[in-house]
Design a protein around this motif. Structure first.
Motif, PDB file in Angstrom:
ATOM      1  N   VAL A   1       0.198  61.124 -33.761  1.00  9.45           N
ATOM      2  CA  VAL A   1      -1.234  61.063 -34.028  1.00  9.45           C
ATOM      3  C   VAL A   1      -1.573  61.566 -35.432  1.00  9.45           C
ATOM      4  O   VAL A   1      -2.593  61.174 -36.017  1.00  9.45           O
ATOM      5  CB  VAL A   1      -2.003  61.872 -32.960  1.00  9.45           C
TER       6      VAL A   1
ATOM      7  N   PRO B   1      -0.773  59.265 -39.904  1.00 12.49           N
ATOM      8  CA  PRO B   1      -1.613  58.694 -40.972  1.00 12.49           C
ATOM      9  C   PRO B   1      -2.048  59.723 -42.010  1.00 12.49           C
ATOM     10  O   PRO B   1      -2.111  59.408 -43.210  1.00 12.49           O
ATOM     11  CB  PRO B   1      -2.816  58.132 -40.199  1.00 12.49           C
TER      12      PRO B   1
ATOM     13  N   TRP C   1      -1.103  59.810 -45.968  1.00 11.32           N
ATOM     14  CA  TRP C   1      -2.111  59.955 -47.028  1.00 11.32           C
ATOM     15  C   TRP C   1      -1.765  61.091 -47.977  1.00 11.32           C
ATOM     16  O   TRP C   1      -1.877  60.955 -49.206  1.00 11.32           O
ATOM     17  CB  TRP C   1      -3.474  60.190 -46.383  1.00 11.32           C
TER      18      TRP C   1
ATOM     19  N   TRP D   1       0.226  50.995 -45.579  1.00  6.82           N
ATOM     20  CA  TRP D   1       0.244  51.578 -44.241  1.00  6.82           C
ATOM     21  C   TRP D   1      -0.428  50.628 -43.264  1.00  6.82           C
ATOM     22  O   TRP D   1      -1.495  50.084 -43.534  1.00  6.82           O
ATOM     23  CB  TRP D   1      -0.494  52.922 -44.237  1.00  6.82           C
ATOM     24  N   LYS D   2       0.232  50.417 -42.117  1.00  5.48           N
ATOM     25  CA  LYS D   2      -0.339  49.560 -41.074  1.00  5.48           C
ATOM     26  C   LYS D   2      -0.294  50.308 -39.742  1.00  5.48           C
ATOM     27  O   LYS D   2       0.760  50.778 -39.325  1.00  5.48           O
ATOM     28  CB  LYS D   2       0.466  48.261 -40.951  1.00  5.48           C
ATOM     29  N   ASP D   3      -1.437  50.415 -39.104  1.00  7.59           N
ATOM     30  CA  ASP D   3      -1.474  51.065 -37.796  1.00  7.59           C
ATOM     31  C   ASP D   3      -0.677  50.283 -36.751  1.00  7.59           C
ATOM     32  O   ASP D   3      -0.258  50.848 -35.735  1.00  7.59           O
ATOM     33  CB  ASP D   3      -2.928  51.212 -37.320  1.00  7.59           C
ATOM     34  N   SER D   4      -0.476  49.007 -36.994  1.00  9.06           N
ATOM     35  CA  SER D   4       0.256  48.169 -36.049  1.00  9.06           C
ATOM     36  C   SER D   4       1.778  48.352 -36.146  1.00  9.06           C
ATOM     37  O   SER D   4       2.508  47.853 -35.279  1.00  9.06           O
ATOM     38  CB  SER D   4      -0.084  46.695 -36.286  1.00  9.06           C
ATOM     39  N   TRP D   5       2.248  49.039 -37.165  1.00  7.22           N
ATOM     40  CA  TRP D   5       3.686  49.252 -37.305  1.00  7.22           C
ATOM     41  C   TRP D   5       4.220  50.096 -36.150  1.00  7.22           C
ATOM     42  O   TRP D   5       3.514  50.973 -35.630  1.00  7.22           O
ATOM     43  CB  TRP D   5       3.989  49.983 -38.597  1.00  7.22           C
TER      44      TRP D   5
ATOM     45  N   GLU E   1       6.448  53.132 -34.497  1.00 10.92           N
ATOM     46  CA  GLU E   1       6.563  54.522 -34.952  1.00 10.92           C
ATOM     47  C   GLU E   1       7.702  54.721 -35.940  1.00 10.92           C
ATOM     48  O   GLU E   1       7.547  55.427 -36.949  1.00 10.92           O
ATOM     49  CB  GLU E   1       6.758  55.435 -33.737  1.00 10.92           C
TER      50      GLU E   1
ATOM     51  N   LYS F   1       6.708  53.662 -39.444  1.00  4.56           N
ATOM     52  CA  LYS F   1       5.779  54.612 -40.071  1.00  4.56           C
ATOM     53  C   LYS F   1       6.529  55.827 -40.609  1.00  4.56           C
ATOM     54  O   LYS F   1       6.289  56.281 -41.731  1.00  4.56           O
ATOM     55  CB  LYS F   1       4.721  55.054 -39.061  1.00  4.56           C
TER      56      LYS F   1
END
Length: 228
Positions: free
Chosen positions: A42, A45, A49, A56-60, A62, A65
């Motif tokens: 969680v 991100p 930053w 960065w893609k939230d759909s990647w 884990e 990321k």
């Protein structure tokens, strides 16, 4: 915890002191928040930053990321080089090679990206974005080259018949393996014979390694003698 603030401390200073005093009650180790391998998903991100991750893609998934975050500092230290472009694509799970213009007689200050075939449309778009954020400003992407290697194996075979004939002129207790049929092209065959006296026992143990084609191995034992 004892309050060490002076009597003239402001409300903001006292609130900050109270918050820090309970820091050990936070369920996440502060050190783990800066570790790409241990940071809770969680919070990834925010870690990305803070380390200036450019794409960065939230759909990647884990693992992607975490890989991008881990590679960020090293990529920034080489940003603008072909190595940085290749490293960024490796972090998002794409194996690729950068070819500069003088390596394929192209136009000056252009480059190609060569990668294996089979990437999805999403992965292809991610690759273009990874190139854009890691290349230098002067160079321009000429094309993306997908390549693959197709293997067409060839098989050869033959027919081999191998056997041994043994004549024994006395009475023996004999054990022998039956005839066998194999498919193969390469043949390795051996007969091992053990004779033990005075019990007089004979055993034939074929040893074979067979590939492709057709192979027939037969052992023929002929017993001669009074009671044979």
């Amino acid at each position: 915890m004892a309050d060490l603030l002076p009597i003239n401390a402001t409300k903001q200073e006292r609130d900050l002191s109270n918050s820090v005093a309970r820091i050990e009650n936070i369920p996440v180790d502060i050190r783990d928040l800066w570790n790409p391998d241990k940071c809770p998903v969680v919070f990834l991100p925010w870690l990305a930053w803070s380390l200036s991750v450019d794409l960065w893609k939230d759909s990647w998934p884990e693992e992607t990321k975490r890989a991008v975050i881990k590679a960020s500092i090293e990529i920034h230290s080489h940003k603008g080089t072909p190595w940085a472009v290749e490293k960024y694509m490796e972090a998002i799970g794409i194996s690729a090679e950068v070819l500069e213009w003088f390596e394929y007689n192209g136009d000056p200050y252009k480059f190609k990206v060569r990668t294996g075939i089979g990437a999805s449309e999403t992965a292809y778009l991610d690759m273009l974005e990874a190139v854009a954020v890691s290349k230098n400003t002067r160079s321009h992407l000429d094309s993306v080259v997908f390549h693959s290697t197709l293997e067409s194996p060839a098989f050869t075979g033959g027919a081999v018949r191998s056997g041994s004939v043994q004549h024994i002129p006395v009475h023996f207790n004999v054990s022998s393996e039956p005839s066998r049929f194999y498919l193969g092209a390469g043949v390795r065959q051996a007969d091992i014979i053990h004779i033990n006296l005075p019990d007089t026992e004979l055993s034939v143990e074929p040893l074979g390694l067979f590939f492709g084609g057709a192979v027939q191995v037969t052992d023929i034992i002929t017993i001669g003698g009074t009671n044979a």
